[in-house]
Design a protein around this motif. Structure first.
Motif, PDB file in Angstrom:
ATOM      1  N   THR A   1      -8.924   0.848  -0.927  1.00  0.00           N
ATOM      2  CA  THR A   1      -8.403   1.654  -0.031  1.00  0.00           C
ATOM      3  C   THR A   1      -8.438   1.029   1.438  1.00  0.00           C
ATOM      4  O   THR A   1      -9.425   0.453   1.800  1.00  0.00           O
ATOM      5  CB  THR A   1      -9.354   2.799   0.094  1.00  0.00           C
TER       6      THR A   1
ATOM      7  N   GLY B   1      -4.012   0.577  -2.241  1.00  0.00           N
ATOM      8  CA  GLY B   1      -3.438  -0.976  -2.642  1.00  0.00           C
ATOM      9  C   GLY B   1      -2.686  -0.902  -3.890  1.00  0.00           C
ATOM     10  O   GLY B   1      -3.182  -0.529  -5.075  1.00  0.00           O
TER      11      GLY B   1
ATOM     12  N   TYR C   1      -5.659  -6.796  -2.941  1.00  0.00           N
ATOM     13  CA  TYR C   1      -6.276  -5.430  -2.397  1.00  0.00           C
ATOM     14  C   TYR C   1      -5.652  -4.365  -3.556  1.00  0.00           C
ATOM     15  O   TYR C   1      -5.674  -3.290  -3.247  1.00  0.00           O
ATOM     16  CB  TYR C   1      -5.790  -5.225  -1.384  1.00  0.00           C
TER      17      TYR C   1
ATOM     18  N   PHE D   1       0.878  -1.162   0.206  1.00  0.00           N
ATOM     19  CA  PHE D   1       0.172  -0.068  -0.045  1.00  0.00           C
ATOM     20  C   PHE D   1       0.802   1.329   0.036  1.00  0.00           C
ATOM     21  O   PHE D   1       2.005   1.192   0.617  1.00  0.00           O
ATOM     22  CB  PHE D   1      -0.824   0.003   1.132  1.00  0.00           C
TER      23      PHE D   1
ATOM     24  N   TRP E   1      -4.786   5.098   2.615  1.00  0.00           N
ATOM     25  CA  TRP E   1      -3.427   4.279   1.657  1.00  0.00           C
ATOM     26  C   TRP E   1      -4.451   3.525   0.630  1.00  0.00           C
ATOM     27  O   TRP E   1      -5.541   2.783   0.497  1.00  0.00           O
ATOM     28  CB  TRP E   1      -2.838   3.111   2.686  1.00  0.00           C
TER      29      TRP E   1
END
Length: 462
Positions: free
Chosen positions: A416, A407, A412, A395, A405
């Motif tokens: 977020t 990904g 991910y 991230f 953050w």
């Protein structure tokens, strides 16, 4: 890219020479030249020739065929990064009248547009581009064979369209854009649309006799963005280093990384061969290689890079069919990577880190799955399972944010990660795409979706 040819060990150099010698002999190539770069340095070159005293060197030009496509893809990605187009837009928005309908730029880059593999007869690689003066002559009457986006189907005409797109958006020829925006910034002084001395001549070798026939070398006209270029082993090693690391004068590391991301699944029987955006992606000998192969009558070419090992290799031959230059280049990467593994950079502590960021690190639990969150050298975060397989992702902080953050990869990618704090400012939990990661597994009072059984954890009653 600087040259440091003394860096490889004698045993490694002999293994490299042996590999290309076998390839040239068994492949019956009039000549073969190869080179290896490591971490941006040219560390080895070698060649074999059927004529004593006339072996090519790393500055001898060969035709590189479809490696040209990777150069064209870089130009398209530059247009995207400048905001002049969106990869998900239909080509027709910028190049109307082609007849390819809703086919997107990204689908053309990844060969998933469903277009035919070749232009109509006569064979475009052995005939001058003047016989195909218009895009309609390149595409033919049956422009699409498959539904767009459904499968990988390699298409040379697709890259003709991308070359035309580059020329239309820039307002000058594909050749001029290529020279100005890629060849000059990367100092690829021996890469050109037309051959420049010294260059190899193209040959066909009889399949059943050791005799040769010269191959024609045609100007491909509109098909040039699919396979026109001439280059050298040294220049292509420079290009290989760029494909591994990027260069902000041409294309950022993030955009080059995007080119290396598979665009569509492969055919079911070919899971180890993928295609990104102008780049082939293969698994060979336990490592991932990115690059491209190329061929035109009289020439074979292969370029592969192992980003993880920091090693890239090029193999070029002047024969229509013969040594598998793509395999050879991949083998050269493997020889260096295995004989002389990359020495990691020294461990160094991070620069000053705030307490608010440091308190995010350590164990977290998604339900009963245990994860670790750590700070990494580039200032990002890395989430990985602490045991068994699981969803691992990196991230990066959103612009101007420390609590949100984005990904970068894995499950991910694009999701977020949000830090959720209590009223007193302490961290309550992490919200990752609606998943709540808590400091303890199913801890009463924590933000556990669905709540926690009031009787808590228990053993087996007998």
């Amino acid at each position: 890219m600087t040259s440091s040819l003394e860096e490889l060990l004698p045993g490694t150099r002999r293994a490299l020479l042996h590999r290309i010698a076998v390839a040239q002999t068994e492949g019956r190539a009039p000549s073969l030249v190869a080179a290896v770069q490591r971490d941006g340095h040219l560390v080895w070159t070698g060649s074999r020739s059927s004529v004593d005293g006339h072996a090519p060197d790393a500055d001898t030009q060969y035709r590189i065929g479809s490696i040209t496509k990777t150069f064209t893809a870089v130009l398209v990605m530059r247009l995207r990064d400048e905001g002049l187009l969106d990869l998900n837009e239909p080509l027709e928005k910028h190049l109307p009248g082609t007849g390819v309908g809703e086919v997107t730029i990204a689908q053309l880059l990844g060969h998933s547009a469903g277009l035919s593999a070749e232009s109509p007869a006569p064979w475009w690689e052995r005939t001058p581009g003047s016989v195909r003066p218009e895009l309609a002559d390149v595409l033919g009457e049956q422009t699409r064979l498959h539904p767009p986006g459904r499968r990988h189907h390699y298409s040379n005409p697709g890259y003709t369209l991308l070359g035309a797109l580059v020329g239309t958006v820039r307002g000058v020829s594909w050749e001029e854009v290529l020279r100005r925006e890629v060849l000059e910034p990367l100092a690829l002084k021996r890469t050109s649309v037309q051959p420049r001395m010294p260059h190899a001549g193209g040959w066909a070798v009889h399949p059943w006799a050791d005799v040769m026939l010269p191959e024609p070398s045609e100007d491909l006209g509109l098909m040039a963005p699919a396979g026109q270029l001439w280059s050298t082993a040294a220049d292509l090693c420079r290009f290989a280093a760029f494909l591994a690391e990027g260069d902000d004068r041409v294309l950022s590391a993030a955009s080059v990384r995007e080119m290396r991301t598979p665009s569509v699944p492969p055919e079911i029987e070919d899971w180890e061969n993928l295609y990104g955006l102008g780049l082939q992606i293969v698994r060979r000998g336990g490592r991932t290689l990115i690059g491209h192969g190329g061929s035109l009558p009289g020439f074979l070419a292969g370029l592969w890079v192992s980003v993880e090992d920091g090693v890239g290799a090029v193999a070029l031959a002047n024969v229509t069919s013969g040594p598998p230059t793509g395999v050879v280049a991949g083998d050269l990467v493997g020889i260096v990577a295995e004989a002389e593994p990359r020495i990691p950079e020294p461990w160094r502590p991070l620069p000053e880190v705030g307490q608010a960021l440091l308190e995010l690190t350590g164990p977290w639990y998604w339900g009963t799955y245990a994860y670790g969150l750590r700070l990494v050298a580039d200032g990002g975060l890395e989430l990985e399972p602490l045991q068994g397989g699981g969803r691992k992702s990196r991230f990066v902080a959103a612009p101007g944010q420390t609590e949100t953050w984005a990904g970068l990869d894995g499950y991910y990618a694009g999701e977020t990660l949000r830090v959720v704090r209590r009223e007193d400012g302490s961290v309550s939990h992490l919200d990752l795409g609606s998943f709540a990661f808590t400091r303890e597994p199913y801890e009463p009072g924590d933000a556990v979706p669905g709540g926690v059984d009031k009787d808590g954890w228990r053993g087996l009653s007998v």
